[in-house]
Design an enzyme around this catalytic site. Sequence first.
Site, mmCIF file in Angstrom:
data_model
loop_
_atom_site.group_PDB
_atom_site.id
_atom_site.type_symbol
_atom_site.label_atom_id
_atom_site.label_comp_id
_atom_site.label_asym_id
_atom_site.label_seq_id
_atom_site.Cartn_x
_atom_site.Cartn_y
_atom_site.Cartn_z
ATOM 1 N N GLU A 51 0.613 -1.117 0.198
ATOM 2 C CA GLU A 51 0.071 -0.045 0.068
ATOM 3 C C GLU A 51 0.708 1.428 -0.130
ATOM 4 O O GLU A 51 0.367 2.279 -0.551
ATOM 5 C CB GLU A 51 -0.994 0.063 1.228
ATOM 6 C CG GLU A 51 -1.828 -0.904 1.181
ATOM 7 C CD GLU A 51 -1.836 -2.400 1.702
ATOM 8 O OE1 GLU A 51 -0.601 -2.589 2.043
ATOM 9 O OE2 GLU A 51 -2.536 -3.182 1.838
ATOM 10 N N LYS A 81 -17.481 -0.571 6.193
ATOM 11 C CA LYS A 81 -17.828 -1.677 5.030
ATOM 12 C C LYS A 81 -19.427 -1.376 5.052
ATOM 13 O O LYS A 81 -19.943 -1.713 3.753
ATOM 14 C CB LYS A 81 -17.427 -3.017 5.487
ATOM 15 C CG LYS A 81 -17.802 -3.811 4.478
ATOM 16 C CD LYS A 81 -17.131 -5.331 4.773
ATOM 17 C CE LYS A 81 -17.410 -6.081 3.644
ATOM 18 N NZ LYS A 81 -16.912 -7.694 4.006
ATOM 19 N N MET A 135 24.702 8.404 2.104
ATOM 20 C CA MET A 135 24.242 9.992 2.758
ATOM 21 C C MET A 135 24.671 9.680 4.286
ATOM 22 O O MET A 135 25.519 10.484 4.836
ATOM 23 C CB MET A 135 23.112 10.465 2.684
ATOM 24 C CG MET A 135 22.948 11.862 3.068
ATOM 25 S SD MET A 135 23.966 13.052 2.210
ATOM 26 C CE MET A 135 22.983 13.345 0.844
ATOM 27 N N PHE A 166 -11.220 -7.111 13.969
ATOM 28 C CA PHE A 166 -10.175 -7.539 12.909
ATOM 29 C C PHE A 166 -10.112 -6.464 12.124
ATOM 30 O O PHE A 166 -10.834 -6.131 11.394
ATOM 31 C CB PHE A 166 -10.623 -8.897 12.299
ATOM 32 C CG PHE A 166 -9.694 -9.394 11.266
ATOM 33 C CD1 PHE A 166 -8.333 -9.805 11.846
ATOM 34 C CD2 PHE A 166 -10.116 -9.388 10.155
ATOM 35 C CE1 PHE A 166 -7.379 -10.366 10.927
ATOM 36 C CE2 PHE A 166 -9.097 -10.023 9.009
ATOM 37 C CZ PHE A 166 -7.665 -10.342 9.536
ATOM 38 N N GLN A 167 -8.672 -6.170 11.704
ATOM 39 C CA GLN A 167 -8.228 -5.254 10.744
ATOM 40 C C GLN A 167 -8.895 -4.103 10.969
ATOM 41 O O GLN A 167 -9.195 -3.098 10.095
ATOM 42 C CB GLN A 167 -8.311 -5.813 9.539
ATOM 43 C CG GLN A 167 -7.468 -6.856 9.188
ATOM 44 C CD GLN A 167 -7.189 -7.152 7.632
ATOM 45 O OE1 GLN A 167 -8.249 -6.761 6.792
ATOM 46 N NE2 GLN A 167 -6.066 -7.692 7.090
#
Lengths: 163, 592
Positions: free
Chosen positions: B52, B164, B490, B114-115
């Site tokens: 993502e 949802k 760097m 969940f999630q």
Amino acid sequence: MRRLLAILLENEAGALSRVIGLFAQRNYNIETLSVAPTEDPTLSRLTLSTEGDENRIEQITKHLNRLIEVVKVVDLTDGDHIERELMMIKVRATGEVRDEIKRASEIFRGQIIDVARDAYTIQLTGTSDKLDAFIRAMDEANILEVVRSGVSGVGRGEKILSL
Amino acid sequence: MSERLSGGEMLIRALQDEGVEHVFGYPGGAVLHIYDAIFKQQRIEHILVRHEQAATHMADGYARSTGKPGVVLVTSGPGATNAVTGIATAYMDSTPIIVISGQVPSGVIGTDAFQETDMVGVSRPVVKHSYLVRTASEIPQIVKEAFYIACSGRPGPVVIDVPKDATDPSVLFDYDHPQSVSLRSYAPATRGHRGQIKKAVDAMLGAKQPVIYAGGGVIQGDAAAPLTRLARRLGFPVTNTLMGLGGFPGDDDQFLGMLGMHGTFESNMAMHHADLIFAVGARFDDRVTNNPGKFAPEAKIVHLDIDPASISKIINADIPIVGPAAEALAEIDRVAERRLEADPDRLDRDALAAWWKRIGDWRDAHGLDHDQRHRSGLNGTLLPQQVVQAVYRATDGQAFVTSDVGQHQMFAAQYYKFAEPRRWINSGGLGTMGFGLPAAMGVQFAHPGRAVACITGEGSFMMNMQELSTCMQYALPIKIINLNNQALGMVKQWQDMQYGGRHSHSTYRDALPDFKALTESFGHVAYRIDALAELDDVMADVFGPKHKDDLVFVDAHIDPEEHVYPMAVKGGAMDDMVLERIDGRDDIREDV
């Protein structure tokens, strides 16, 4: 320098958390905060006191204005204004102290709003300084609980903060 | 005529109505209704990423290279939190992206389902604005507002968190595309204050040692043309920030190069000695000013920005102008034109000529083209600067170039002379390693058929290299130029310069993959270069017709000891720079 900001905010879920979050995120300090809906239920009004020099207050004001849900911001300390804070203080009141506390409360124009066998609850309204002075006037050992509302403020005269 | 659509369908329909053509995303439980709505339509192409974070960078690269908002769709919980780095990247560089995240059904929000993650809360400090959809019927209006907010004023990312149940396919609503947005609390400036503009012009016309310091606001605000016109009219030197490169033609004589920590000697010297600095769409970042207390002691500051909060934040502005860069610059140019027509001597041309002479001396003494910088690497090894210059030659300076973060980013910024805006795509504010490849993919989706190069380093590349698989799936012919110094260059440079050469956890030489074999295993083409002699031939192949349709990975093994110079001296003024490494030590310039 202490500053008192008045903020009109969309009365929406999550809007307040953006204001609070901004202060945390940018390392600004909130000393007191009071908030409630206005006569227009779609708007909330916040009064927020903070510390900072001119530059910092300018930055705070600009960043507040950047928040989409902030409608208006005014620094009340820029002009003449009135500020009030409400305190409810519960003190142990037994024996001869009972009268003493009642007298002190009258001097400060407080009201005893609850009486128990060994305790008074006193309501006091005024500037934060006045509330501080009352707390100092009480014997520390007698103070059971202090509840303060945080400062609310309004500009003097006909000036108003509106849409 | 309204249609009957479910919440999920309304969401996709609203995106179509905003003109969205690509959505970068990754499915999961909370967004399955939305994915089903995507399946049933053709107008939006969904690009399935591998992580993502990469989706957000793709949308960001898409947005930066086009000016149109990029759109991301992720699921709840880890999908949403993985997107946060990309959202923060877009926030710091003010790019318009819309991130739609799934959320658990509203009935179970707050139960540690969940999630479940409080995405509005997690993303709050790094978004311009965010929404939690409460009922599906709000979706069309929210999408409209989100696009308006993301793209107007100072642009930025907007998150829409969608529970949802708000996308339930069995519940239908009347869908109407809202025609307008009205937000009483949000009204970005549409023009600069006329009085301030006149003051600014008067100050500029009186300047003897002026510099125009132009940042990313010129790119985002589509103001490169009026900026260039004004700079040419006045004959003033122009320097760009890292974010502003391409805002003024990089090969123009009036261009001093990039300024700041790794800016050119002449641009930093000019800033320090200026009597007037006209800052446009720039924010006096600490990577530019060095120590703000020592910043340009003699300069009067004229500061034009769309965001009032950027003005006088770090450096106090003598003449602030709040407004969109394109409009305000055009007006400044008109006023300057009128003033000069009335009195051509308003400009002190003798003073300007003397100023240019000084700048020319600085440029000759320590500019990027100075001989010292073109010494060969030890034993004929490649120098990173040479690789960037070869990319520049092979692409005629016309490529879109993305980068990651570190030494390679600075070499690309210094040596690829961007002629136009929106060609240079990098994470300046947040400094997000792993940005380059996915950003290049977003650019390539927006500009099929155009040359897109990702100049990266092996450290950054490994942070999002899983997207090589996405590149294969969508046949993206990106050219990845990996400046491989087998270290976090760097970090190592700072350790060389400030920590006595103690390379604490900045090397991994023996653990690196064979990048050629690695990319080939994804089905792509790869080259490895070790010596200068091969460089131009390989680049000609890579950017030529031979590999027009291939993703090509060039693993360029460069001199691992090379540092980026100039480099600002910590805590110093802008004229305090380390210019080169002499006899193994970093020499701090003391004269001039």
